[in-house]
Design a protein around this motif. Structure first.
Motif, short mmCIF file in Angstrom:
data_model
loop_
_atom_site.label_atom_id
_atom_site.label_comp_id
_atom_site.label_asym_id
_atom_site.label_seq_id
_atom_site.Cartn_x
_atom_site.Cartn_y
_atom_site.Cartn_z
N ALA A 1 0.84 -1.21 0.00
CA ALA A 1 0.00 0.00 0.00
C ALA A 1 0.87 1.26 0.00
CB ALA A 1 -0.92 -0.02 1.22
N PRO A 2 0.37 2.35 -0.59
CA PRO A 2 1.13 3.61 -0.58
C PRO A 2 1.47 4.03 0.85
CG PRO A 2 -0.77 3.79 -2.04
CD PRO A 2 -0.92 2.48 -1.30
N GLY A 3 2.72 4.44 1.04
CA GLY A 3 3.14 4.87 2.38
C GLY A 3 3.73 3.74 3.21
N TYR A 4 3.83 2.56 2.61
CA TYR A 4 4.38 1.39 3.31
C TYR A 4 5.51 0.80 2.47
CZ TYR A 4 0.10 1.69 6.04
OH TYR A 4 -0.92 2.14 6.85
N TYR A 5 6.42 0.08 3.08
CA TYR A 5 7.50 -0.55 2.34
C TYR A 5 7.94 -1.86 3.00
CZ TYR A 5 10.34 1.88 5.89
OH TYR A 5 10.84 2.34 7.08
N LEU A 6 8.47 -2.76 2.17
CA LEU A 6 9.01 -4.04 2.65
C LEU A 6 10.52 -4.01 2.56
CD1 LEU A 6 6.83 -6.90 1.08
CD2 LEU A 6 6.93 -6.21 3.47
#
Lengths: 173, 146
Positions: free
Chosen positions: B57-62
């Protein structure tokens, strides 16, 4: 008279139910403080630390992990806060959702001066009992000397934010 | 009157009207549940390759370094190392040079051997939100049919 008693009892029951709901519902919806849940922590040195045993102290619980960069950012500020506010009755506890082998080096690196635990499942359960239904970190809770939650904060706090929060409740050190 | 008195007594006994609401940009109301922040789609098989996809989702990262795929049960099918695309380079004060992924992430796991029975895969990944919170490592088990 019997009818009046029935009405009074109904109001009391509704009020009690609403209050219970407020205490159990996710904290973001609650405008009031709630009694802290009865939780125990087993520290890295194997001692059991019950929250109830800290009644009479201000208790700051900081849930964290070694895999969480915003959590690590907070550690020096927490160490400083324990130094500066310990004299005012502050006790910090750091439950880590992590493995002991990952947490242990952090104790040395940051000279952590408060009890730390390493228990993924137990920490997660405790965190959710305090109202963090997203399970994200860092999560910080401040409990007053009577055992009531007065602050909950999800996300990293800067040193200034932490200082402001502690000054507001404990006074200037 | 008596009812009102009871109500006040009940409230006064176990609650205090001064708790502050949550502060900061990371209000829990704005955060997604982890399964929505990092949505792992059903694993697909194309020939000898397993295909994994995440919707981030936008605003998240792995984190690239925290993605793992393992076969759960002994299987005649062997898994080779996961092939991940180049991520976004990031130097983290605590973790050093890392790579992260945003948006859609596709990865392949080449296999060897006979695929003649269901395969149970355990996929582990971990990420954070730009709002300044991180989610615990997630473990998802999926079964892929032959």
């Amino acid at each position: 008279m019997r009818k009046l008693v029935a009405i009074v009892l109904s109001i009391a029951a509704i009020a009690g139910g609403a209050l219970l709901y407020q205490q159990l519902a996710p904290h973001s919806a609650s405008p009031m403080s709630a009694a802290a849940p009865a939780v125990n922590f087993v520290t890295l040195d194997g001692k059991t630390l019950s929250l109830a045993s800290l009644r009479g102290h201000w208790v700051l619980i900081n849930f964290w992990a070694s895999w969480c960069a915003p959590c690590i950012d907070e550690l020096p500020n927490l160490v400083r806060a324990q130094d500066e506010y310990g004299g005012l009755g502050l006790k910090i506890i750091g439950p880590a959702l992590d493995e002991a082998a990952q947490v242990q080096p952090m104790l040395t690196r940051f000279k952590i001066n408060y009890p730390v635990t390493a228990d993924f499942a137990g920490g997660d359960l405790a965190m959710r009992a305090f109202g963090n239904d997203k399970g994200a970190l860092p999560f910080t809770v401040l409990i007053d000397p009577d055992g009531f939650i007065v602050e909950r904060h999800l996300g990293g706090m800067s040193g200034e934010q932490l200082e402001t929060l502690l000054q507001r409740h404990l006074g200037a050190h | 009157m008596l009812g009102a008195a009871l109500l006040v007594a009940t409230l006064g006994a176990s609650a205090r009207p001064f708790e502050r609401p949550l502060e900061g940009p990371s209000s829990p109301d704005e955060l997604l549940p982890v399964a929505e922040a990092f949505s792992l789609l059903p694993i697909e098989r194309e020939g000898d390759t397993l295909h994994l996809s995440w919707n981030i989702a936008p605003g998240y990262y792995l984190y690239r370094q925290r993605i793992r795929v393992e076969a759960l049960a002994p299987s005649p099918l062997g898994l080779r190392a996961i092939r991940l695309p180049q991520g976004i380079a990031h130097v983290d004060e605590h973790f050093g040079a890392v790579q992260i992924y945003r948006g859609l992430l596709d990865a392949d796991v080449p296999t060897t051997g006979a695929f003649d029975r269901p395969l149970r895969l355990r996929v582990t990944y971990q990420g954070c939100a730009d709002a300044g919170v991180c989610y615990p490592p997630q473990t998802v088990v999926q079964t892929i049919g032959p």
